[in-house]
Design a protein around this motif. Sequence first.
Motif, PDB file in Angstrom:
ATOM      1  N   GLN A 170      43.375  22.586  42.769  1.00 34.71           N
ATOM      2  CA  GLN A 170      44.422  23.439  43.317  1.00 34.71           C
ATOM      3  C   GLN A 170      43.861  24.847  43.523  1.00 34.71           C
ATOM      4  O   GLN A 170      43.219  25.411  42.637  1.00 34.71           O
ATOM      5  N   ASP A 171      44.106  25.401  44.747  1.00 35.50           N
ATOM      6  CA  ASP A 171      43.740  26.787  45.032  1.00 35.50           C
ATOM      7  C   ASP A 171      44.838  27.712  44.528  1.00 35.50           C
ATOM      8  O   ASP A 171      46.026  27.524  44.852  1.00 35.50           O
ATOM      9  N   VAL A 172      44.437  28.692  43.761  1.00 35.57           N
ATOM     10  CA  VAL A 172      45.389  29.632  43.182  1.00 35.57           C
ATOM     11  C   VAL A 172      44.960  31.036  43.606  1.00 35.57           C
ATOM     12  O   VAL A 172      43.798  31.438  43.408  1.00 35.57           O
ATOM     13  N   HIS A 173      45.920  31.766  44.195  1.00 35.71           N
ATOM     14  CA  HIS A 173      45.655  33.115  44.680  1.00 35.71           C
ATOM     15  C   HIS A 173      46.382  34.099  43.762  1.00 35.71           C
ATOM     16  O   HIS A 173      47.603  34.046  43.634  1.00 35.71           O
ATOM     17  N   LEU A 174      45.625  34.985  43.145  1.00 32.31           N
ATOM     18  CA  LEU A 174      46.161  35.958  42.202  1.00 32.31           C
ATOM     19  C   LEU A 174      45.923  37.358  42.779  1.00 32.31           C
ATOM     20  O   LEU A 174      44.760  37.762  42.992  1.00 32.31           O
ATOM     21  N   VAL A 175      47.021  38.084  43.006  1.00 34.37           N
ATOM     22  CA  VAL A 175      46.959  39.407  43.615  1.00 34.37           C
ATOM     23  C   VAL A 175      47.725  40.385  42.730  1.00 34.37           C
ATOM     24  O   VAL A 175      48.864  40.102  42.315  1.00 34.37           O
ATOM     25  N   SER A 176      47.097  41.516  42.446  1.00 33.85           N
ATOM     26  CA  SER A 176      47.748  42.584  41.671  1.00 33.85           C
ATOM     27  C   SER A 176      47.817  43.834  42.543  1.00 33.85           C
ATOM     28  O   SER A 176      46.860  44.156  43.272  1.00 33.85           O
ATOM     29  N   SER A 177      48.934  44.561  42.456  1.00 37.37           N
ATOM     30  CA  SER A 177      49.123  45.746  43.289  1.00 37.37           C
ATOM     31  C   SER A 177      49.693  46.867  42.435  1.00 37.37           C
ATOM     32  O   SER A 177      50.759  46.711  41.816  1.00 37.37           O
ATOM     33  N   GLN A 178      48.982  47.961  42.419  1.00 39.36           N
ATOM     34  CA  GLN A 178      49.410  49.179  41.754  1.00 39.36           C
ATOM     35  C   GLN A 178      49.782  48.918  40.268  1.00 39.36           C
ATOM     36  O   GLN A 178      50.849  49.297  39.795  1.00 39.36           O
ATOM     37  N   VAL A 179      48.847  48.265  39.591  1.00 38.87           N
ATOM     38  CA  VAL A 179      49.049  47.996  38.166  1.00 38.87           C
ATOM     39  C   VAL A 179      48.474  49.175  37.386  1.00 38.87           C
ATOM     40  O   VAL A 179      47.281  49.509  37.535  1.00 38.87           O
ATOM     41  N   ARG A 180      49.331  49.772  36.557  1.00 37.12           N
ATOM     42  CA  ARG A 180      48.926  50.963  35.823  1.00 37.12           C
ATOM     43  C   ARG A 180      48.045  50.554  34.644  1.00 37.12           C
ATOM     44  O   ARG A 180      48.388  49.685  33.857  1.00 37.12           O
TER      45      ARG A 180
END
Length: 309
Positions: free
Chosen positions: A232-242
């Motif tokens: 399984q392809d899993v896409h993990l994206v984080s945005s503006q994590v302090r």
Amino acid sequence: MSRQRETNPYFLPPHVPPLEQHEPQHPPFSSQFPPSNAKIQTPHEPHSPGDSYFPSPTMPVSTRHSQPQLHSGPQPHTGHNSHLPTPVPPPRHQHPHSGSRPHSQHHRHSSGLVRVPTRRKTRPFAWLVAGFCALFWVMVIVAGLAILIIYLVFRPRNPKFDITSATLNAAYLDMGYLLNADLTILANFTNPNKKGRVDFHYTILDLYHGGHLLASSYMDPFSTMSHESRFQDVHLVSSQVRLSLEQSQQLKKEVDNGRVKFEVKGLFRARSNLGSFLQYSYWLYAQCTIVVTSPPTGVLIGRKCTTKR
């Protein structure tokens, strides 16, 4: 003319010691009586000079288990023997418990001290409780035997989670402490069982850096057959994590060195189907530590995964 004291024992008058009533035992007499003119001494009478050669005919003999022997032969008879005490045989010793038990038992039965216990009827409620307890333990034993047989036949094993590949597309900081990252991983779910199918109903993966949560991803339900691996392809994206100042400096250092370390944790709800009649569900916990190169072309260079139930 003074009277002289007679010292010849044969001319002395016979002296009979007084009988004592408190003596429990009498000395046995021998087959031959002492001479009539012999002086009999008691234990308390002092010896006289003329009696030193004539010991007392009384001898201490134990009469606990022996009886005096009586001789039926002719005995010498003299006129002075009438003064001797008549020998009395010792009383027979009886066991303190002999003969008393039957009397006591007879007395006990005759007096009515022994009571015959009366039988009480068991209540229906007690029978009901005993029946439920017996049924419960029978069910427990049968269930234990069934589980043992199933385990020996199917040999069920837990599924395994692994990360085959990973790509770090981006990782940078805004304003020095806000992280933006893009990571793609190829997850591998393996069913090591020879028999049975495993269904994954709930699957979620979390991305961490330095113990701080960066991103999460939910996966749709899927199934794996026996000895099958599902990718399984899993896409993990984080945005503006302090991030803290220390974490920000650590991430910059890892990116500059070309070895960025992440942690991937998974929580799965799985169900094993060992036939149409036997199914059971359980939770699985997976944890992987991966090391990738610097973005934008970061590739997987190291991993370590464990799966626990």
